[in-house]
Design a protein around this motif. Structure first.
Motif, PDB file in Angstrom:
ATOM      1  N   MET A   1       0.642  -0.983  -0.113  1.00 50.91           N
ATOM      2  CA  MET A   1       0.460  -0.082   0.281  1.00 50.91           C
ATOM      3  C   MET A   1       0.887   1.455  -0.020  1.00 50.91           C
ATOM      4  SD  MET A   1      -3.048   0.750   2.424  1.00 50.91           S
ATOM      5  CE  MET A   1      -2.707   2.465   3.624  1.00 50.91           C
ATOM      6  N   THR A   2       0.872   2.195  -0.697  1.00 50.56           N
ATOM      7  CA  THR A   2       1.302   3.432  -0.983  1.00 50.56           C
ATOM      8  C   THR A   2       0.283   4.088   0.105  1.00 50.56           C
ATOM      9  OG1 THR A   2       1.707   3.401  -3.472  1.00 50.56           O
ATOM     10  CG2 THR A   2       2.063   5.030  -2.448  1.00 50.56           C
ATOM     11  N   LYS A   3       1.863   4.796   0.504  1.00 53.89           N
ATOM     12  CA  LYS A   3       1.740   5.922   2.150  1.00 53.89           C
ATOM     13  C   LYS A   3       0.925   7.438   1.328  1.00 53.89           C
ATOM     14  CE  LYS A   3       4.539   4.547   5.424  1.00 53.89           C
ATOM     15  NZ  LYS A   3       5.709   5.043   6.776  1.00 53.89           N
ATOM     16  N   ILE A   4       0.923   8.546   1.493  1.00 51.65           N
ATOM     17  CA  ILE A   4      -0.058   9.348   1.154  1.00 51.65           C
ATOM     18  C   ILE A   4       0.988  10.162   1.438  1.00 51.65           C
ATOM     19  CG2 ILE A   4      -1.676  12.031   1.870  1.00 51.65           C
ATOM     20  CD1 ILE A   4      -3.816   9.310   2.057  1.00 51.65           C
ATOM     21  N   VAL A   5       1.200  11.345   0.202  1.00 50.14           N
ATOM     22  CA  VAL A   5       2.600  11.765   0.792  1.00 50.14           C
ATOM     23  C   VAL A   5       2.129  13.712   0.899  1.00 50.14           C
ATOM     24  CG1 VAL A   5       4.626  13.120  -0.495  1.00 50.14           C
ATOM     25  CG2 VAL A   5       4.023  10.858  -0.840  1.00 50.14           C
ATOM     26  N   ILE A   6       3.020  13.496   2.081  1.00 47.38           N
ATOM     27  CA  ILE A   6       2.715  15.684   2.691  1.00 47.38           C
ATOM     28  C   ILE A   6       2.982  16.152   2.949  1.00 47.38           C
ATOM     29  CG2 ILE A   6       1.415  16.650   4.785  1.00 47.38           C
ATOM     30  CD1 ILE A   6       0.007  14.181   5.568  1.00 47.38           C
ATOM     31  N   LEU A   7       3.235  17.733   2.259  1.00 48.54           N
ATOM     32  CA  LEU A   7       4.371  18.590   2.480  1.00 48.54           C
ATOM     33  C   LEU A   7       4.460  19.309   3.612  1.00 48.54           C
ATOM     34  CD1 LEU A   7       6.852  19.575   1.294  1.00 48.54           C
ATOM     35  CD2 LEU A   7       5.068  20.512  -0.766  1.00 48.54           C
ATOM     36  N   ILE A   8       5.196  19.246   4.305  1.00 47.84           N
ATOM     37  CA  ILE A   8       4.831  20.433   5.396  1.00 47.84           C
ATOM     38  C   ILE A   8       5.175  21.571   4.653  1.00 47.84           C
ATOM     39  CG2 ILE A   8       5.768  20.673   7.910  1.00 47.84           C
ATOM     40  CD1 ILE A   8       4.793  17.888   8.413  1.00 47.84           C
ATOM     41  N   VAL A   9       5.328  23.042   5.064  1.00 48.53           N
ATOM     42  CA  VAL A   9       6.423  24.112   4.363  1.00 48.53           C
ATOM     43  C   VAL A   9       5.862  24.910   6.113  1.00 48.53           C
ATOM     44  CG1 VAL A   9       6.205  25.833   3.377  1.00 48.53           C
ATOM     45  CG2 VAL A   9       5.228  24.191   2.267  1.00 48.53           C
ATOM     46  N   GLU A  10       7.265  25.158   6.499  1.00 48.81           N
ATOM     47  CA  GLU A  10       7.354  25.626   7.615  1.00 48.81           C
ATOM     48  C   GLU A  10       8.878  25.986   8.380  1.00 48.81           C
ATOM     49  OE1 GLU A  10       7.201  27.510  11.364  1.00 48.81           O
ATOM     50  OE2 GLU A  10       5.011  26.091  10.929  1.00 48.81           O
ATOM     51  N   ASP A  11       8.452  27.409   8.598  1.00 52.73           N
ATOM     52  CA  ASP A  11      10.352  28.803   8.185  1.00 52.73           C
ATOM     53  C   ASP A  11      11.082  27.301   9.910  1.00 52.73           C
ATOM     54  OD1 ASP A  11       7.967  30.529   8.812  1.00 52.73           O
ATOM     55  OD2 ASP A  11      10.475  31.358   9.838  1.00 52.73           O
ATOM     56  N   GLU A  12      10.014  27.629  10.934  1.00 54.68           N
ATOM     57  CA  GLU A  12      10.376  27.176  12.323  1.00 54.68           C
ATOM     58  C   GLU A  12      10.733  25.707  12.052  1.00 54.68           C
ATOM     59  OE1 GLU A  12      11.711  28.932  14.461  1.00 54.68           O
ATOM     60  OE2 GLU A  12      10.800  30.640  13.761  1.00 54.68           O
ATOM     61  N   PRO A  13      11.798  25.025  12.594  1.00 52.66           N
ATOM     62  CA  PRO A  13      12.936  23.520  12.375  1.00 52.66           C
ATOM     63  C   PRO A  13      12.269  23.155  13.614  1.00 52.66           C
ATOM     64  CG  PRO A  13      14.127  25.192  12.189  1.00 52.66           C
ATOM     65  CD  PRO A  13      13.594  25.971  12.611  1.00 52.66           C
ATOM     66  N   ILE A  14      12.148  23.487  14.419  1.00 53.68           N
ATOM     67  CA  ILE A  14      11.529  22.465  15.486  1.00 53.68           C
ATOM     68  C   ILE A  14      10.107  22.129  15.476  1.00 53.68           C
ATOM     69  CG2 ILE A  14      10.517  22.556  18.170  1.00 53.68           C
ATOM     70  CD1 ILE A  14      13.642  22.484  18.081  1.00 53.68           C
ATOM     71  N   ILE A  15       9.187  23.418  14.913  1.00 53.37           N
ATOM     72  CA  ILE A  15       7.782  23.382  14.569  1.00 53.37           C
ATOM     73  C   ILE A  15       7.543  22.366  13.437  1.00 53.37           C
ATOM     74  CG2 ILE A  15       5.949  24.146  13.688  1.00 53.37           C
ATOM     75  CD1 ILE A  15       6.832  26.887  15.281  1.00 53.37           C
ATOM     76  N   ARG A  16       8.044  22.584  12.488  1.00 51.85           N
ATOM     77  CA  ARG A  16       8.335  21.500  11.263  1.00 51.85           C
ATOM     78  C   ARG A  16       8.519  20.395  11.605  1.00 51.85           C
ATOM     79  NH1 ARG A  16      11.579  23.941   7.815  1.00 51.85           N
ATOM     80  NH2 ARG A  16      13.401  21.682   8.770  1.00 51.85           N
ATOM     81  N   LEU A  17      10.232  19.812  12.415  1.00 51.99           N
ATOM     82  CA  LEU A  17       9.655  18.167  13.222  1.00 51.99           C
ATOM     83  C   LEU A  17       8.294  17.523  14.063  1.00 51.99           C
ATOM     84  CD1 LEU A  17      11.863  16.058  13.692  1.00 51.99           C
ATOM     85  CD2 LEU A  17      12.626  17.112  15.383  1.00 51.99           C
ATOM     86  N   ASP A  18       8.336  18.515  14.409  1.00 52.32           N
ATOM     87  CA  ASP A  18       6.975  18.235  15.941  1.00 52.32           C
ATOM     88  C   ASP A  18       5.974  17.744  14.834  1.00 52.32           C
ATOM     89  OD1 ASP A  18       5.938  17.858  17.775  1.00 52.32           O
ATOM     90  OD2 ASP A  18       5.045  19.834  17.930  1.00 52.32           O
ATOM     91  N   ALA A  19       5.736  18.422  13.860  1.00 48.95           N
ATOM     92  CA  ALA A  19       4.201  18.456  12.608  1.00 48.95           C
ATOM     93  C   ALA A  19       5.083  17.034  11.958  1.00 48.95           C
ATOM     94  CB  ALA A  19       3.913  19.285  11.722  1.00 48.95           C
ATOM     95  N   ALA A  20       5.861  16.784  11.610  1.00 44.09           N
ATOM     96  CA  ALA A  20       6.703  15.174  10.984  1.00 44.09           C
ATOM     97  C   ALA A  20       6.557  15.040  11.301  1.00 44.09           C
ATOM     98  CB  ALA A  20       7.619  16.171  10.341  1.00 44.09           C
ATOM     99  N   LEU A  21       6.823  14.694  12.515  1.00 41.66           N
ATOM    100  CA  LEU A  21       7.102  13.765  13.331  1.00 41.66           C
ATOM    101  C   LEU A  21       5.273  12.752  14.086  1.00 41.66           C
ATOM    102  CD1 LEU A  21       9.434  14.118  16.059  1.00 41.66           C
ATOM    103  CD2 LEU A  21       9.602  12.539  14.844  1.00 41.66           C
ATOM    104  N   MET A  22       4.591  13.890  13.958  1.00 44.20           N
ATOM    105  CA  MET A  22       2.858  13.797  14.153  1.00 44.20           C
ATOM    106  C   MET A  22       1.911  13.456  13.435  1.00 44.20           C
ATOM    107  SD  MET A  22       1.119  16.706  15.921  1.00 44.20           S
ATOM    108  CE  MET A  22       2.071  18.522  16.040  1.00 44.20           C
ATOM    109  N   ILE A  23       2.557  13.645  11.603  1.00 37.80           N
ATOM    110  CA  ILE A  23       1.896  12.872  10.850  1.00 37.80           C
ATOM    111  C   ILE A  23       2.571  11.751  10.505  1.00 37.80           C
ATOM    112  CG2 ILE A  23       2.384  13.619   8.135  1.00 37.80           C
ATOM    113  CD1 ILE A  23       1.701  16.507   8.898  1.00 37.80           C
ATOM    114  N   GLU A  24       3.722  11.608  10.336  1.00 34.50           N
ATOM    115  CA  GLU A  24       4.037  10.375  10.483  1.00 34.50           C
ATOM    116  C   GLU A  24       4.632   9.513  11.759  1.00 34.50           C
ATOM    117  OE1 GLU A  24       8.759  11.082  10.525  1.00 34.50           O
ATOM    118  OE2 GLU A  24       9.288  11.474   8.365  1.00 34.50           O
ATOM    119  N   ASP A  25       3.926   9.854  12.534  1.00 36.26           N
ATOM    120  CA  ASP A  25       2.962   8.347  12.937  1.00 36.26           C
ATOM    121  C   ASP A  25       1.840   7.685  12.837  1.00 36.26           C
ATOM    122  OD1 ASP A  25       5.623   8.353  14.724  1.00 36.26           O
ATOM    123  OD2 ASP A  25       4.618  10.040  16.252  1.00 36.26           O
ATOM    124  N   ALA A  26       1.433   8.600  12.186  1.00 36.39           N
ATOM    125  CA  ALA A  26       0.011   8.965  11.733  1.00 36.39           C
ATOM    126  C   ALA A  26       0.649   7.790  10.228  1.00 36.39           C
ATOM    127  CB  ALA A  26      -0.912  10.360  11.937  1.00 36.39           C
TER     128      ALA A  26
END
Length: 116
Positions: A1-26
């Motif tokens: 099964m192919t995963k849905i790809v989500i592009l996160i656009v955020e200039d603050e690295p910590i916020i971007r990483l936090d969002a990426a981890l939330m989304i990857e965990d899902a």
């Protein structure tokens, strides 16, 4: 099964990483961009991006609001999610079918917006 790809656009690295981890965990695949110009380059080279999740206030040639308008014009079926802790756009300012999240958003709010 192919995963849905989500592009996160955020200039603050910590916020971007936090969002990426939330989304990857899902169970989604994540691509990260630090500004709109980088995001457009990803969109031009990757046809598998289904969701763009962007902050509004970012440095560069365009902010997140201009970015989602550009994405809606060039890649109409893309799901758009915008977030900000300071700016609250009106419905008229958003492209059609765009979800707005106020920062700080919860993982539940973010994932619900992505699934919309």
């Amino acid at each position: 099964m192919t995963k849905i790809v989500i592009l996160i656009v955020e200039d603050e690295p910590i916020i971007r990483l936090d969002a990426a981890l939330m989304i990857e965990d899902a169970g989604y695949e994540v691509i990260e961009a630090s500004n709109a110009d980088e995001a457009i380059r990803f969109l031009e080279t990757r046809s598998d991006i289904r969701v763009v999740f962007s902050d509004i206030e970012m440095p560069g040639s365009m902010d997140g609001l201009k970015l989602v308008h550009a994405v809606r014009l060039r890649w109409p079926p893309t799901v758009l999610v915008l977030a900000s802790g300071r700016v609250s756009p009106t419905l008229e300012e958003l492209p059609s079918n765009t979800v707005f999240l106020r920062k700080p958003y919860s993982p539940v709010e973010l994932l619900q917006a992505i699934r919309t």
